[in-house]
Design an enzyme around this catalytic site. Structure first.
Site, PDB file in Angstrom:
ATOM      1  CB  SER A  92      -2.904 -35.160  18.504  1.00 55.35           C
ATOM      2  OG  SER A  92      -2.155 -36.334  18.273  1.00 55.35           O
ATOM      3  CG  HIS A 225       6.715 -38.146  23.179  1.00 61.75           C
ATOM      4  ND1 HIS A 225       7.207 -37.863  21.929  1.00 61.75           N
ATOM      5  CD2 HIS A 225       5.511 -38.734  22.979  1.00 61.75           C
ATOM      6  CE1 HIS A 225       6.344 -38.244  21.001  1.00 61.75           C
ATOM      7  NE2 HIS A 225       5.311 -38.789  21.613  1.00 61.75           N
ATOM      8  CG  ASN A 293     -11.643 -27.424  27.757  1.00 58.63           C
ATOM      9  OD1 ASN A 293     -10.496 -27.074  27.995  1.00 58.63           O
ATOM     10  ND2 ASN A 293     -12.426 -27.946  28.680  1.00 58.63           N
TER      11      ASN A 293
END
Length: 445
Positions: A92, A225, A293
């Protein structure tokens, strides 16, 4: 490191190998009991190499991005055959970074400004679209094909307007969308292409790896994944300018390009003049953009380095498992199975099943049956993202736009689901899943 320190270091890592064999290896190779063993749709597949790397990094105790991160980025770029990769803290975040990179002022007339449009689909995961809405761009949703669950490329021209600046699409469950057509469309109108490759690492289209067709590609390394770093993701590109922008945005928006723990790589740490700052202002604290960050710890990267070695093998196992399930279920008239383009060689993330029209049961009937038999199921993510509560405050035509009818998207929302085929599956487990589905269909006639 002294000889005594090296000896202790090596002894610790040898104990880690022993620990893996004692604790984790038996769990990963536990016997399968049909109806008792829970079959997750995905999960971690690892051996002692991941654990040794993880502990090696922990012993070094650098914690933030370091040598393992740099090694991972280099090796991922080499695998993809592109210039640059950036490791980030999630897929994301990779999508956020990819989109925000294209809003940079130095891109001139091609930058994405607030109010500009980006063509995408609603049948997918929300964080492919969230960055657009959060920034103030306008997602333009088009329908998908029922056979592939990917964008219907015949709708691209209708979706374009004078405000269109980019196309941002995911390869659904590892199945590549029609990249020749999408790439040609973007080239024709000088549009950016972001490939959300989070579910498709290792897939190919026309012999070329997905994620490398676009101006920017993204990956997720969440445990289910194709490979994992625990939490984590990546952005990759062949465009040096986009790489520099993305790296700055990932690292707080810094103008400086020093790695963590480095000073003065640019050679002008106290000699530059930036904006209205005093001359010689410390370059490590000069910010050329509003950034974030999004870095990871070196311990995550260490796990990723070991996983990268297994990535080709993981992909072959996913393909093999897909073929097994497809052959076992393709004769059932009650179900429609996902198909790929002739040019595609998918590294499948999941096995998508859609109910045929007119069947006498619902998706929930079937998925409840599977869950009762200890088989985990998942809907195709959002189904139709525009139907979710997060869209209720938004106004169609202002914050987003829909082109035509989302007929196939709605069908996926109502009638589709998927089951796992990750490398942790054995043929015995796959056969049990297929037989459980077949039994249900027989009893429902």
């Amino acid at each position: 490191m002294t000889s005594q320190q090296q000896q202790l270091h090596d002894e610790i890592l040898e104990k880690v190998r022993e620990y893996y064999q004692l604790i984790h290896a038996p769990a990963q190779n536990a016997p399968f009991e049909p109806g008792v063993t829970y079959l997750n749709y995905g999960g971690r597949v690892f051996d002692e190499r991941e654990m040794v790397n993880l502990v090696d990094s922990a012993l070094e105790f650098w914690l933030t991005s370091g040598r393992y991160t740099r090694e991972f980025e280099r090796r991922l770029a080499e695998y993809l055959g592109i210039q640059s990769a950036l490791l980030v803290n999630s897929g994301s975040s990779a999508n956020l970074l990819a989109f925000m990179t294209l809003t940079a002022p130095e891109l001139g007339e091609r930058r994405i400004a607030r109010g500009d449009e980006v063509i995408t689909v609603a049948a997918g995961f929300p964080t492919t679209v969230s960055p657009l809405l959060q920034y103030g761009a306008v997602p333009v949703f088009v329908d998908v094909e029922p056979e592939t669950a990917n964008i219907d490329v015949s709708r691209l021209e209708e979706a374009r307007s004078d405000r269109t600046r980019a196309v941002m699409l995911a390869h659904t469950l590892g199945n590549p969308f029609e990249l020749n057509a999408v790439r040609a469309f973007c080239d024709k109108y000088r549009l950016w292409l972001i490939e959300d490759n989070c579910d498709a690492l290792g897939s190919r289209f026309a012999g070329r790896l997905t994620g490398t067709w676009g101006d920017i590609g993204t990956s997720s390394f969440y445990p289910p994944h194709h490979m994992t770093t625990g939490e984590g993701g990546a952005l990759y590109t062949d465009n040096p300018q986009l790489y520099r922008i993305a790296r700055s945005l990932r690292d707080w928006g810094r103008d400086c390009r020093c790695n963590s723990g480095e000073d003065g790589v640019c050679g002008r740490r106290f000699t530059g003049k930036f904006g209205k700052l005093p001359a010689g202002y410390d370059h490590k604290y000069v910010y050329s953009r509003f950034g974030y960050n999004l870095k990871v710890s070196d311990m995550q990267a260490a796990v990723g380095c070991a996983q990268l070695e297994k990535l080709p093998e993981f992909g072959e196992e996913r393909r093999r498992n897909f073929r097994f399930l497809f052959e076992a279920l393709s004769d059932l008239p009650e179900l429609e199975l996902c198909r790929s383009y002739p040019e595609s060689d998918p590294s499948w993330f999941g096995f998508l099943i859609t109910l045929s029209p007119g069947v006498k049961f619902t998706r929930t009937d079937l998925t409840r049956h599977l869950e009762e038999h200890r088989i985990q199921t998942r809907n195709l993510f959002a189904g139709n993202l525009t139907c979710h509560p997060c869209f209720e405050p938004l106004t169609e035509g202002k914050e987003y736009r829909i082109v035509g009818e989302l007929t196939a998207t709605d069908r996926i929302m109502n009638d589709a689901f998927w089951i796992g085929l990750y490398p942790g599956m054995t043929e015995e487990k796959l056969a049990y899943m297929a037989e459980t589905i077949r039994n249900f269909c027989r009893k429902s006639k």
